[in-house]
Design a protein around this motif. Structure first.
Motif, PDB file in Angstrom:
ATOM      1  N   MET A 243      -5.067   0.926   8.940  1.00 53.81           N
ATOM      2  CA  MET A 243      -5.075   2.236   9.588  1.00 53.81           C
ATOM      3  C   MET A 243      -4.162   2.192  10.799  1.00 53.81           C
ATOM      4  O   MET A 243      -4.185   1.222  11.573  1.00 53.81           O
ATOM      5  N   ALA A 244      -3.341   3.225  10.964  1.00 53.11           N
ATOM      6  CA  ALA A 244      -2.481   3.341  12.138  1.00 53.11           C
ATOM      7  C   ALA A 244      -2.617   4.743  12.710  1.00 53.11           C
ATOM      8  O   ALA A 244      -2.610   5.727  11.963  1.00 53.11           O
ATOM      9  N   GLN A 245      -2.749   4.822  14.029  1.00 51.37           N
ATOM     10  CA  GLN A 245      -2.902   6.103  14.708  1.00 51.37           C
ATOM     11  C   GLN A 245      -1.815   6.253  15.760  1.00 51.37           C
ATOM     12  O   GLN A 245      -1.532   5.312  16.499  1.00 51.37           O
ATOM     13  N   MET A 246      -1.232   7.440  15.849  1.00 49.60           N
ATOM     14  CA  MET A 246      -0.192   7.728  16.833  1.00 49.60           C
ATOM     15  C   MET A 246      -0.614   8.920  17.681  1.00 49.60           C
ATOM     16  O   MET A 246      -0.930   9.986  17.143  1.00 49.60           O
ATOM     17  N   CYS A 247      -0.664   8.731  19.010  1.00 47.52           N
ATOM     18  CA  CYS A 247      -1.114   9.790  19.927  1.00 47.52           C
ATOM     19  C   CYS A 247      -2.393  10.423  19.384  1.00 47.52           C
ATOM     20  O   CYS A 247      -2.466  11.645  19.207  1.00 47.52           O
TER      21      CYS A 247
ATOM     22  N   ASP B 190       0.822  -1.205   0.000  1.00 51.90           N
ATOM     23  CA  ASP B 190       0.000   0.000   0.000  1.00 51.90           C
ATOM     24  C   ASP B 190       0.861   1.262   0.000  1.00 51.90           C
ATOM     25  O   ASP B 190       1.939   1.293   0.594  1.00 51.90           O
ATOM     26  N   VAL B 191       0.352   2.301  -0.641  1.00 45.96           N
ATOM     27  CA  VAL B 191       0.911   3.640  -0.474  1.00 45.96           C
ATOM     28  C   VAL B 191       0.512   4.131   0.913  1.00 45.96           C
ATOM     29  O   VAL B 191      -0.640   3.989   1.326  1.00 45.96           O
ATOM     30  N   PHE B 192       1.455   4.698   1.643  1.00 44.07           N
ATOM     31  CA  PHE B 192       1.136   5.242   2.955  1.00 44.07           C
ATOM     32  C   PHE B 192       0.659   6.685   2.804  1.00 44.07           C
ATOM     33  O   PHE B 192       1.362   7.527   2.247  1.00 44.07           O
ATOM     34  N   LEU B 193      -0.544   6.939   3.312  1.00 43.72           N
ATOM     35  CA  LEU B 193      -1.128   8.275   3.336  1.00 43.72           C
ATOM     36  C   LEU B 193      -0.952   8.804   4.752  1.00 43.72           C
ATOM     37  O   LEU B 193      -1.606   8.340   5.692  1.00 43.72           O
ATOM     38  N   PHE B 194      -0.030   9.762   4.927  1.00 41.95           N
ATOM     39  CA  PHE B 194       0.280  10.265   6.254  1.00 41.95           C
ATOM     40  C   PHE B 194      -0.490  11.544   6.519  1.00 41.95           C
ATOM     41  O   PHE B 194      -0.426  12.502   5.741  1.00 41.95           O
ATOM     42  N   LEU B 195      -1.209  11.572   7.645  1.00 45.88           N
ATOM     43  CA  LEU B 195      -2.097  12.677   7.984  1.00 45.88           C
ATOM     44  C   LEU B 195      -1.595  13.365   9.248  1.00 45.88           C
ATOM     45  O   LEU B 195      -1.511  12.752  10.312  1.00 45.88           O
ATOM     46  N   HIS B 196      -1.296  14.649   9.118  1.00 49.46           N
ATOM     47  CA  HIS B 196      -0.688  15.401  10.205  1.00 49.46           C
ATOM     48  C   HIS B 196      -1.702  15.872  11.233  1.00 49.46           C
ATOM     49  O   HIS B 196      -2.911  15.892  10.991  1.00 49.46           O
ATOM     50  N   GLY B 197      -1.153  16.308  12.379  1.00 50.14           N
ATOM     51  CA  GLY B 197      -1.954  16.900  13.427  1.00 50.14           C
ATOM     52  C   GLY B 197      -2.227  18.365  13.168  1.00 50.14           C
ATOM     53  O   GLY B 197      -1.846  18.926  12.131  1.00 50.14           O
ATOM     54  N   HIS B 198      -2.869  18.994  14.134  1.00 49.31           N
ATOM     55  CA  HIS B 198      -3.347  20.364  13.988  1.00 49.31           C
ATOM     56  C   HIS B 198      -2.215  21.332  13.638  1.00 49.31           C
ATOM     57  O   HIS B 198      -1.219  21.433  14.355  1.00 49.31           O
ATOM     58  N   GLY B 199      -2.373  22.015  12.504  1.00 45.46           N
ATOM     59  CA  GLY B 199      -1.466  23.082  12.128  1.00 45.46           C
ATOM     60  C   GLY B 199      -0.145  22.652  11.530  1.00 45.46           C
ATOM     61  O   GLY B 199       0.623  23.502  11.073  1.00 45.46           O
ATOM     62  N   GLN B 200       0.153  21.355  11.510  1.00 44.72           N
ATOM     63  CA  GLN B 200       1.450  20.926  10.995  1.00 44.72           C
ATOM     64  C   GLN B 200       1.509  21.063   9.479  1.00 44.72           C
ATOM     65  O   GLN B 200       0.479  21.009   8.792  1.00 44.72           O
ATOM     66  N   ARG B 201       2.716  21.217   8.965  1.00 45.40           N
ATOM     67  CA  ARG B 201       2.952  21.311   7.525  1.00 45.40           C
ATOM     68  C   ARG B 201       3.439  19.949   7.003  1.00 45.40           C
ATOM     69  O   ARG B 201       3.970  19.121   7.764  1.00 45.40           O
TER      70      ARG B 201
ATOM     71  N   THR C 199      -2.743   2.851   2.974  1.00 44.21           N
ATOM     72  CA  THR C 199      -2.728   2.694   4.423  1.00 44.21           C
ATOM     73  C   THR C 199      -2.722   4.094   5.018  1.00 44.21           C
ATOM     74  O   THR C 199      -1.836   4.895   4.717  1.00 44.21           O
ATOM     75  N   ALA C 200      -3.717   4.401   5.845  1.00 39.62           N
ATOM     76  CA  ALA C 200      -3.832   5.722   6.454  1.00 39.62           C
ATOM     77  C   ALA C 200      -3.116   5.728   7.797  1.00 39.62           C
ATOM     78  O   ALA C 200      -3.433   4.922   8.674  1.00 39.62           O
ATOM     79  N   VAL C 201      -2.145   6.627   7.952  1.00 42.07           N
ATOM     80  CA  VAL C 201      -1.402   6.781   9.205  1.00 42.07           C
ATOM     81  C   VAL C 201      -1.590   8.210   9.681  1.00 42.07           C
ATOM     82  O   VAL C 201      -1.322   9.157   8.937  1.00 42.07           O
ATOM     83  N   GLY C 202      -2.060   8.384  10.918  1.00 46.11           N
ATOM     84  CA  GLY C 202      -2.316   9.722  11.420  1.00 46.11           C
ATOM     85  C   GLY C 202      -1.683   9.981  12.763  1.00 46.11           C
ATOM     86  O   GLY C 202      -1.591   9.089  13.612  1.00 46.11           O
ATOM     87  N   TRP C 203      -1.248  11.219  12.957  1.00 53.28           N
ATOM     88  CA  TRP C 203      -0.646  11.655  14.218  1.00 53.28           C
ATOM     89  C   TRP C 203      -1.536  12.742  14.817  1.00 53.28           C
ATOM     90  O   TRP C 203      -1.901  13.697  14.137  1.00 53.28           O
ATOM     91  N   SER C 204      -1.911  12.589  16.100  1.00 49.68           N
ATOM     92  CA  SER C 204      -2.716  13.576  16.814  1.00 49.68           C
ATOM     93  C   SER C 204      -4.068  13.734  16.111  1.00 49.68           C
ATOM     94  O   SER C 204      -4.796  12.754  15.927  1.00 49.68           O
ATOM     95  N   HIS C 205      -4.441  14.953  15.700  1.00 56.00           N
ATOM     96  CA  HIS C 205      -5.691  15.143  14.966  1.00 56.00           C
ATOM     97  C   HIS C 205      -5.706  14.287  13.699  1.00 56.00           C
ATOM     98  O   HIS C 205      -6.753  13.819  13.257  1.00 56.00           O
ATOM     99  N   GLY C 206      -4.530  14.051  13.128  1.00 52.94           N
ATOM    100  CA  GLY C 206      -4.444  13.194  11.955  1.00 52.94           C
ATOM    101  C   GLY C 206      -4.883  11.772  12.231  1.00 52.94           C
ATOM    102  O   GLY C 206      -5.313  11.055  11.320  1.00 52.94           O
ATOM    103  N   GLY C 207      -4.781  11.330  13.492  1.00 51.32           N
ATOM    104  CA  GLY C 207      -5.278  10.007  13.845  1.00 51.32           C
ATOM    105  C   GLY C 207      -6.778   9.911  13.671  1.00 51.32           C
ATOM    106  O   GLY C 207      -7.307   8.901  13.197  1.00 51.32           O
ATOM    107  N   ALA C 208      -7.491  10.984  14.042  1.00 56.62           N
ATOM    108  CA  ALA C 208      -8.934  11.033  13.818  1.00 56.62           C
ATOM    109  C   ALA C 208      -9.238  11.066  12.322  1.00 56.62           C
ATOM    110  O   ALA C 208     -10.160  10.403  11.844  1.00 56.62           O
TER     111      ALA C 208
ATOM    112  N   VAL D  20       5.256   7.439   0.312  1.00 62.64           N
ATOM    113  CA  VAL D  20       4.467   8.113   1.344  1.00 62.64           C
ATOM    114  C   VAL D  20       3.973   9.442   0.776  1.00 62.64           C
ATOM    115  O   VAL D  20       4.769  10.240   0.287  1.00 62.64           O
ATOM    116  N   VAL D  21       2.665   9.666   0.835  1.00 56.79           N
ATOM    117  CA  VAL D  21       2.064  10.921   0.413  1.00 56.79           C
ATOM    118  C   VAL D  21       1.608  11.661   1.665  1.00 56.79           C
ATOM    119  O   VAL D  21       0.938  11.090   2.529  1.00 56.79           O
TER     120      VAL D  21
END
Length: 365
Positions: free
Chosen positions: A188-192, A58-69, A163-172, A89-90
């Motif tokens: 799906m993987a969620q971190m903090c 799978d391509v990893f789709l990385f989703l950031h937390g609040h305000g991150q670039r 595969t969706a990977v999210g950190w903080s708000h990105g986890g939601a 990774v996108v």
């Protein structure tokens, strides 16, 4: 930038990719989208993918937390590309949607925009998202390209799941996207992660401020660059989103648009479970909490009294509470409590990365 090498795989990343900007039109609104794409594949791997008609993973789709670039947490995302089966990774980020139809503002609108940005980016690489089905009839236009169910792609291309990977708000956001696109997102993987408690926006902002104080102390423990990088990312993200909302808010006589950052915070304070975000298509779920995270507190959110010694009955109760449907159908479930606070994926990148890859079963052989 130092070369990142994987001697066994012959992959090399010689430099950090530039962040790119996209113009996104959706729900009678024009927004800015930003992204980086990390492609660690060798030329031989790229040719093999095209010949096979699909990627090796799978391509990893990385989703950031609040305000991150998109360029933030590159220590993690670059290593994810190097060690994952697909090697790609996108990392897309968009302004908070606040268009005409209130049903598609905030995170609900991000569900659409982030997926369409990902499709647009991958199409440019000769990759088509497998199993994609749109979730809204409204058209999405990205850099003048109308994103329909199918796009004309010159030459050969390869299919890929996500595969969706999210950190903080990105986890939601990761859970939201996995819910919205069950045929495309298999892991799906969620971190903090956000999504495991309900707060009002003010309460969440106060908790965030307190955690920021704890994070700042890491500067005296050898993590200065991680702390400053995260703080700078949030500052640029929040103020950038606000600044880009001022002119449209004035032109359209909609002062509420200037509250987009507040809408974003409010969306991070929403509880997500199988009653509103069940995951019919996922095969692997990984949830990681930071043992010292006061923002997303593992004891309060996950019911783990001793973070470093979780009991089997506590882990079972967690899955029964938040993922009963996935538990009953035999999804591969991984719950980990790892060292670190809310900045754990930066300060302990390799440990979090190992947990994500092991839990999703996507480590490159």
């Amino acid at each position: 930038m130092k070369n990142l090498r994987s001697g066994d795989f012959h992959r090399v990343l010689s430099q950090k990719p530039w962040m790119r900007r996209l113009k996104v039109e959706f729900n009678q609104e024009s927004l800015s989208g930003f992204y980086i794409v990390i492609d660690a594949r060798t030329e031989e791997e790229k040719e093999a993918d095209i010949e096979a008609g699909h990627l090796k993973g799978d391509v990893f789709l990385f989703l950031h937390g609040h305000g991150q670039r998109p360029t933030d947490l590159y220590k993690f995302t670059s290593r994810l590309a190097m060690r994952s089966s697909s090697g790609i990774v996108v990392v897309p980020v968009c302004d908070t949607p606040c268009g005409s139809d209130d049903r598609w503002i905030g995170d609900k609108g991000k569900d659409v925009i982030l997926m369409e940005m990902t499709r647009y980016i991958l199409y440019g690489m000769g990759i088509d998202v497998d199993g994609y089905e749109p979730i809204v009839d409204m058209q999405v236009v990205i850099d003048s390209t109308e994103m329909g169910k199918a796009l004309d792609m010159p030459g050969s291309y390869a299919k890929a799941g996500l595969t969706a990977v999210g950190w903080s708000h990105g986890g939601a956001l990761a859970r939201r996207l996995a819910h919205s696109y069950p045929a495309s997102i298999k892991s799906m993987a969620q971190m903090c992660p956000a999504g495991y408690g309900t707060w009002d926006a003010k309460g969440l902002l106060l908790k965030f401020s307190r955690e920021a104080l704890f994070i700042s102390r890491l500067m005296f423990k050898g993590y200065t660059s991680d702390v400053l990088g995260s703080a700078l990312g949030i500052t640029r993200g929040v103020f950038g989103d606000f600044a880009r909302a001022i002119l449209p808010g004035i032109k359209e006589s909609r002062p509420s648009k200037m509250l987009r950052p507040w809408i974003d915070i409010s969306d991070a304070a929403v509880l997500l479970d199988d009653s509103n975000m069940d995951l019919k298509g996922v095969e692997n779920i990984v949830v990681i909490f930071g043992a010292e995270d006061s923002l997303i507190n593992v004891s309060k959110q996950a019911g783990i009294k001793d973070p470093m010694n979780p009991r089997e009955e506590e882990i079972k109760a967690f899955w029964e509470r938040f993922y009963p449907k996935e538990l009953s159908r035999g999804v591969n479930l991984t719950l980990r409590i790892l060292p670190g606070n809310h900045l754990g994926p930066a300060t302990h990148a390799d440990i979090y990365l190992d947990a994500v890859l092991e839990g999703t079963g996507d480590t490159r052989e």
